[in-house]
Design a protein around this motif. Structure first.
Motif, PDB file in Angstrom:
ATOM      1  N   SER A   1     -23.581 -21.320 -77.523  1.00 37.75           N
ATOM      2  CA  SER A   1     -23.574 -20.823 -76.136  1.00 37.75           C
ATOM      3  C   SER A   1     -24.150 -21.870 -75.190  1.00 37.75           C
ATOM      4  O   SER A   1     -23.572 -22.178 -74.140  1.00 37.75           O
ATOM      5  CB  SER A   1     -24.386 -19.526 -76.036  1.00 37.75           C
ATOM      6  N   ALA A   2     -25.312 -22.421 -75.569  1.00 36.08           N
ATOM      7  CA  ALA A   2     -25.946 -23.427 -74.721  1.00 36.08           C
ATOM      8  C   ALA A   2     -25.107 -24.695 -74.644  1.00 36.08           C
ATOM      9  O   ALA A   2     -24.974 -25.298 -73.566  1.00 36.08           O
ATOM     10  CB  ALA A   2     -27.342 -23.751 -75.259  1.00 36.08           C
ATOM     11  N   THR A   3     -24.512 -25.110 -75.759  1.00 33.37           N
ATOM     12  CA  THR A   3     -23.714 -26.331 -75.778  1.00 33.37           C
ATOM     13  C   THR A   3     -22.469 -26.192 -74.908  1.00 33.37           C
ATOM     14  O   THR A   3     -22.102 -27.108 -74.166  1.00 33.37           O
ATOM     15  CB  THR A   3     -23.314 -26.688 -77.221  1.00 33.37           C
ATOM     16  N   ILE A   4     -21.808 -25.041 -74.988  1.00 32.73           N
ATOM     17  CA  ILE A   4     -20.624 -24.798 -74.156  1.00 32.73           C
ATOM     18  C   ILE A   4     -21.007 -24.813 -72.675  1.00 32.73           C
ATOM     19  O   ILE A   4     -20.309 -25.399 -71.834  1.00 32.73           O
ATOM     20  CB  ILE A   4     -19.955 -23.469 -74.545  1.00 32.73           C
ATOM     21  N   ALA A   5     -22.132 -24.158 -72.345  1.00 33.57           N
ATOM     22  CA  ALA A   5     -22.580 -24.135 -70.944  1.00 33.57           C
ATOM     23  C   ALA A   5     -22.886 -25.545 -70.438  1.00 33.57           C
ATOM     24  O   ALA A   5     -22.506 -25.910 -69.319  1.00 33.57           O
ATOM     25  CB  ALA A   5     -23.810 -23.240 -70.812  1.00 33.57           C
ATOM     26  N   LEU A   6     -23.573 -26.332 -71.246  1.00 34.35           N
ATOM     27  CA  LEU A   6     -23.876 -27.711 -70.854  1.00 34.35           C
ATOM     28  C   LEU A   6     -22.602 -28.525 -70.670  1.00 34.35           C
ATOM     29  O   LEU A   6     -22.501 -29.354 -69.758  1.00 34.35           O
ATOM     30  CB  LEU A   6     -24.759 -28.367 -71.918  1.00 34.35           C
ATOM     31  N   THR A   7     -21.608 -28.288 -71.529  1.00 35.47           N
ATOM     32  CA  THR A   7     -20.343 -29.008 -71.427  1.00 35.47           C
ATOM     33  C   THR A   7     -19.607 -28.651 -70.145  1.00 35.47           C
ATOM     34  O   THR A   7     -19.110 -29.529 -69.425  1.00 35.47           O
ATOM     35  CB  THR A   7     -19.456 -28.691 -72.643  1.00 35.47           C
ATOM     36  N   ILE A   8     -19.530 -27.361 -69.846  1.00 38.40           N
ATOM     37  CA  ILE A   8     -18.857 -26.909 -68.621  1.00 38.40           C
ATOM     38  C   ILE A   8     -19.561 -27.471 -67.383  1.00 38.40           C
ATOM     39  O   ILE A   8     -18.921 -27.963 -66.445  1.00 38.40           O
ATOM     40  CB  ILE A   8     -18.828 -25.370 -68.572  1.00 38.40           C
ATOM     41  N   PHE A   9     -20.880 -27.417 -67.401  1.00 37.27           N
ATOM     42  CA  PHE A   9     -21.667 -27.866 -66.256  1.00 37.27           C
ATOM     43  C   PHE A   9     -21.523 -29.377 -66.054  1.00 37.27           C
ATOM     44  O   PHE A   9     -21.278 -29.855 -64.934  1.00 37.27           O
ATOM     45  CB  PHE A   9     -23.136 -27.501 -66.496  1.00 37.27           C
ATOM     46  N   THR A  10     -21.639 -30.134 -67.128  1.00 35.54           N
ATOM     47  CA  THR A  10     -21.541 -31.594 -67.027  1.00 35.54           C
ATOM     48  C   THR A  10     -20.137 -32.026 -66.639  1.00 35.54           C
ATOM     49  O   THR A  10     -19.957 -33.003 -65.893  1.00 35.54           O
ATOM     50  CB  THR A  10     -21.934 -32.242 -68.365  1.00 35.54           C
ATOM     51  N   GLY A  11     -19.117 -31.310 -67.130  1.00 30.72           N
ATOM     52  CA  GLY A  11     -17.743 -31.650 -66.782  1.00 30.72           C
ATOM     53  C   GLY A  11     -17.495 -31.607 -65.286  1.00 30.72           C
ATOM     54  O   GLY A  11     -16.768 -32.452 -64.737  1.00 30.72           O
ATOM     55  N   ALA A  12     -18.113 -30.635 -64.589  1.00 33.05           N
ATOM     56  CA  ALA A  12     -17.945 -30.534 -63.137  1.00 33.05           C
ATOM     57  C   ALA A  12     -18.564 -31.735 -62.430  1.00 33.05           C
ATOM     58  O   ALA A  12     -17.981 -32.297 -61.496  1.00 33.05           O
ATOM     59  CB  ALA A  12     -18.567 -29.233 -62.632  1.00 33.05           C
ATOM     60  N   TYR A  13     -19.756 -32.141 -62.858  1.00 40.02           N
ATOM     61  CA  TYR A  13     -20.413 -33.289 -62.227  1.00 40.02           C
ATOM     62  C   TYR A  13     -19.678 -34.583 -62.531  1.00 40.02           C
ATOM     63  O   TYR A  13     -19.537 -35.456 -61.661  1.00 40.02           O
ATOM     64  CB  TYR A  13     -21.865 -33.378 -62.689  1.00 40.02           C
ATOM     65  N   LEU A  14     -19.199 -34.731 -63.773  1.00 42.70           N
ATOM     66  CA  LEU A  14     -18.439 -35.934 -64.104  1.00 42.70           C
ATOM     67  C   LEU A  14     -17.116 -35.971 -63.341  1.00 42.70           C
ATOM     68  O   LEU A  14     -16.619 -37.045 -63.001  1.00 42.70           O
ATOM     69  CB  LEU A  14     -18.184 -35.990 -65.607  1.00 42.70           C
ATOM     70  N   GLY A  15     -16.539 -34.788 -63.067  1.00 47.34           N
ATOM     71  CA  GLY A  15     -15.322 -34.727 -62.268  1.00 47.34           C
ATOM     72  C   GLY A  15     -15.529 -35.315 -60.883  1.00 47.34           C
ATOM     73  O   GLY A  15     -14.666 -36.039 -60.358  1.00 47.34           O
ATOM     74  N   GLU A  16     -16.687 -35.027 -60.267  1.00 45.19           N
ATOM     75  CA  GLU A  16     -16.989 -35.604 -58.955  1.00 45.19           C
ATOM     76  C   GLU A  16     -17.226 -37.103 -59.043  1.00 45.19           C
ATOM     77  O   GLU A  16     -16.860 -37.860 -58.137  1.00 45.19           O
ATOM     78  CB  GLU A  16     -18.231 -34.923 -58.363  1.00 45.19           C
ATOM     79  N   ILE A  17     -17.855 -37.551 -60.135  1.00 46.36           N
ATOM     80  CA  ILE A  17     -18.064 -38.990 -60.316  1.00 46.36           C
ATOM     81  C   ILE A  17     -16.723 -39.704 -60.445  1.00 46.36           C
ATOM     82  O   ILE A  17     -16.498 -40.762 -59.848  1.00 46.36           O
ATOM     83  CB  ILE A  17     -18.946 -39.244 -61.555  1.00 46.36           C
ATOM     84  N   VAL A  18     -15.811 -39.107 -61.224  1.00 51.45           N
ATOM     85  CA  VAL A  18     -14.480 -39.698 -61.393  1.00 51.45           C
ATOM     86  C   VAL A  18     -13.743 -39.728 -60.063  1.00 51.45           C
ATOM     87  O   VAL A  18     -13.094 -40.728 -59.707  1.00 51.45           O
ATOM     88  CB  VAL A  18     -13.683 -38.918 -62.455  1.00 51.45           C
ATOM     89  N   ARG A  19     -13.823 -38.635 -59.303  1.00 52.38           N
ATOM     90  CA  ARG A  19     -13.165 -38.596 -57.996  1.00 52.38           C
ATOM     91  C   ARG A  19     -13.688 -39.709 -57.082  1.00 52.38           C
ATOM     92  O   ARG A  19     -12.911 -40.421 -56.425  1.00 52.38           O
ATOM     93  CB  ARG A  19     -13.409 -37.242 -57.332  1.00 52.38           C
ATOM     94  N   GLY A  20     -15.019 -39.863 -57.047  1.00 55.68           N
ATOM     95  CA  GLY A  20     -15.584 -40.915 -56.208  1.00 55.68           C
ATOM     96  C   GLY A  20     -15.156 -42.299 -56.650  1.00 55.68           C
ATOM     97  O   GLY A  20     -14.865 -43.166 -55.820  1.00 55.68           O
ATOM     98  N   GLY A  21     -15.088 -42.520 -57.974  1.00 59.17           N
ATOM     99  CA  GLY A  21     -14.670 -43.819 -58.472  1.00 59.17           C
ATOM    100  C   GLY A  21     -13.224 -44.134 -58.127  1.00 59.17           C
ATOM    101  O   GLY A  21     -12.888 -45.263 -57.743  1.00 59.17           O
ATOM    102  N   ILE A  22     -12.358 -43.127 -58.234  1.00 59.73           N
ATOM    103  CA  ILE A  22     -10.943 -43.336 -57.919  1.00 59.73           C
ATOM    104  C   ILE A  22     -10.752 -43.607 -56.433  1.00 59.73           C
ATOM    105  O   ILE A  22      -9.984 -44.496 -56.036  1.00 59.73           O
ATOM    106  CB  ILE A  22     -10.119 -42.118 -58.363  1.00 59.73           C
ATOM    107  N   GLN A  23     -11.475 -42.876 -55.589  1.00 62.47           N
ATOM    108  CA  GLN A  23     -11.317 -43.051 -54.149  1.00 62.47           C
ATOM    109  C   GLN A  23     -11.903 -44.369 -53.651  1.00 62.47           C
ATOM    110  O   GLN A  23     -11.601 -44.786 -52.541  1.00 62.47           O
ATOM    111  CB  GLN A  23     -11.954 -41.871 -53.412  1.00 62.47           C
ATOM    112  N   ASN A  24     -12.738 -45.022 -54.469  1.00 64.31           N
ATOM    113  CA  ASN A  24     -13.264 -46.332 -54.082  1.00 64.31           C
ATOM    114  C   ASN A  24     -12.256 -47.456 -54.288  1.00 64.31           C
ATOM    115  O   ASN A  24     -12.451 -48.566 -53.780  1.00 64.31           O
ATOM    116  CB  ASN A  24     -14.539 -46.651 -54.885  1.00 64.31           C
TER     117      ASN A  24
END
Length: 595
Positions: A460-483
């Motif tokens: 349960s905790a691992t899935i939650a951490l994965t979902i949560f981190t995926g959202a933040y990494l998605g924003e990092i990827v978006r920022g990198g692509i837009q640069n």
């Protein structure tokens, strides 16, 4: 033909609406939850307890806002102070600031809160303990702990903002006759704060979401109230959903205010900004502050002028020299006072470490590292692994999977096709708008309803951490692509490459290089966040340490110091890697301030 129609915007919206309707139909009318929803528990008075639980949630929201405002103000002060300290040429202050920033950034907030609440009172005499616990110590320990933690992150943001100011600008200020403090107040800090508004705003948001951890020391904030409603009514879905909506609304409100601030103070390219509704709202928001600032500047000459523009009479010149001498004397006294205070702190820490009962740490080190591995219990999914090993296992699994989630979601976030862009945007904003602790509760309480089966707390905790981190990494990827310059993408299209070929061969290789420091930083954050699995009973490092503290009772200093050291060693090692990558990928000289 299909591709031709799929490129039509109205077709995309139609398909998105069809997918949404199918989703609502299946989950609303076909899927059997085995759970009766009673939303009226939030707005009708409970006959047993005589309370309207929705109002209790709003009371928790008030406490959350109070913690957030107080801790944000203190954290901004600490961040500015120690951010300047990290650039100071005064070595003791520079060293103390660096130790403060590195230690508090590389240990979990949950461990720090436990230290403030359980360990610190043990250092006080009995009368002192009674006094603080009679004056709402739960609230203030959480607020001060959150302030100190967030201040370390703000210090790094402010340091980076100061270093972004060209060194020649500071030298030009000195050559025009400005003193150090005049240049700092009128040129360096205003420009630096304008440059750091977006990352500083992110820290304010993180501070608000981190206030949810105040529940672990008994503060009745929003997250605590939602769990209280669940425990009294067994309506966890309704209570957690309501708390999530309130957190999301609060996040969007803070983001809106920060965007207005950024819109008002941003440094543009010399062209006047368009007079849209955002600029009008920013003007209205800042009008009282501008009036106060102008009044102070005109009445007391707060902004100051270069000294070579002023003509002094002999008495005035004498007064000027006397004032300058007094300021230098005060600075010298302050430096020596700081050295004496720092020496006293180091002495007290050394004496505390000398009197530590080190045998407590060594006797329990195996439990802190691997718990009871190997275990013959067939029901144990990790064969008895716990403590630091369980934290590392959770972090590695979450990081490995969330990287690919973030990559896919980040690409979808920048897609022109609304079928991909809107769902990815919603996923990122909803997850990032809520505290991790609520995401853990979502997974722990709700996934078993969907899969009709019990889910081990570790997963349960691992899935939650994965979902949560995926959202933040998605924003990092978006920022990198837009640069990546738009011209490169258009040139790739001009050579006949498809969208996916362009992303794989042109954009992502360059973007990932820019994203590596931020990704490593996010990995450090998720390793620290494994401590939140304590909330649902995962035998990770924080849970094991809390169990040892409850069993031994009188050695919280030894236990929490050992735990903080273990977290610090792991996180600091990763942060050094991130720092080296940042220097390698973003070369530049380091600007130092003279104090």
């Amino acid at each position: 033909m299909f591709r031709y129609w799929l490129e039509k915007t109205w077709v995309q919206y139609l398909l998105l609406f069809a997918l949404l309707a199918s989703f609502v139909y299946y989950w609303g009318f076909v899927f059997q939850f085995g759970y009766d929803f009673h939303w009226d528990v939030l707005y009708t008075q409970n006959d047993t307890y005589g309370m309207i639980f929705g109002l209790e949630l709003f009371k928790g929201l008030q406490v959350t806002l109070k913690i957030t405002l107080i801790s944000s103000g203190i954290a901004l002060f600490l961040g500015t102070l120690f951010g300047l300290g990290r650039l100071s040429a005064f070595k003791p202050f520079n060293l103390f600031s660096s130790v403060y920033v590195e230690f508090f950034r590389n240990t979990p907030l949950l461990v720090q809160l436990f230290f403030w609440y359980f360990a610190l009172p043990m250092a006080l005499p009995e009368a002192g303990r009674e006094f603080i616990f009679d004056h709402n110590y739960e609230f203030w320990s959480a607020t001060i702990g959150l302030s100190v933690y967030t201040g370390a992150f703000m210090a790094e943001v402010i340091r980076a903002g100061m270093q972004s100011i060209p060194k020649g600008l500071l030298e030009a200020a000195y050559s025009s006759g400005l003193t150090y403090f005049q240049a700092l107040r009128t040129i360096i800090l205003p420009l630096a704060f304008r440059a750091i508004i977006p990352p500083l705003g992110s820290e304010f948001l993180n501070n608000m979401k981190n206030s949810s951890l105040a529940m672990v020391v008994g503060v009745a904030e929003l997250c605590w109230q939602s769990q209280q409603v669940e425990s009294l009514t067994f309506r966890g879905f309704e209570a957690t959903t309501a708390a999530s909506v309130l957190y999301l609304g609060l996040s969007l409100g803070i983001s809106g205010i920060l965007n207005l601030i950024n819109m008002k103070l941003r440094i543009n390219d010399g062209h006047a900004p368009k007079r849209g509704i955002g600029i009008i709202l920013a003007d209205i928001l800042f009008w009282p502050f501008e009036m106060i600032w102008k009044g102070l500047a005109s009445s007391v000459g707060f902004m100051g002028r270069p000294r070579n523009e002023l003509t002094y009479s002999h008495p005035m010149l004498l007064w000027k020299k006397t004032t300058r001498f007094m300021i230098r004397a005060m600075i010298l006294i302050g430096k020596w006072s700081f050295i004496l205070i720092l020496a006293f702190i180091i002495y007290e820490l050394a004496m505390a470490l000398f009197h530590f009962k080190w045998s407590i740490i060594w006797d329990n080190m195996r439990s802190l590292l691997i718990w009871k591995f190997p275990s013959s219990d067939k029901n144990d999914v990790l064969w008895g692994i716990g403590g630091l090993s369980a934290s590392i296992a959770m972090a590695v699994i979450s990081i490995s999977i969330s990287f690919f989630i973030g990559l896919v979601v980040g690409l979808g976030r920048v897609s022109k096709n609304v079928i991909f862009r809107i769902p990815c945007t919603l996923y990122i904003e909803i997850i990032r708008g809520n505290p991790l602790i609520l995401v853990i509760f979502w997974v722990y309480f709700f996934i078993p309803i969907f899969i009709k089966s019990y889910l081990d707390v570790f997963w349960s905790a691992t899935i939650a951490l994965t979902i949560f981190t995926g959202a933040y990494l998605g924003e990092i990827v978006r920022g990198g692509i837009q640069n990546i310059p738009r011209g490169q993408i258009e040139a790739a299209y001009g050579t006949g490459l498809s969208y996916f070929s362009t992303m794989i061969h042109i954009v992502l290789p360059q973007a990932l290089k820019q994203m590596i420091p931020a990704i490593v930083g996010q990995f450090i954050a998720i390793f620290k966040d494994t401590s939140l699995a304590y909330i649902i009973g995962v035998l990770e490092l924080t849970f094991v340490s809390q169990g040892l503290n409850n069993r031994l009772m009188i050695y919280p200093f030894e236990i929490y110091t050992a735990v903080a050291a273990l977290y610090f060693i792991c996180c600091y090692s990763m942060s050094r890697v991130a720092t080296r990558l940042e220097r390698k990928l973003s070369p530049g000289g380091k600007v130092r301030m003279v104090m």
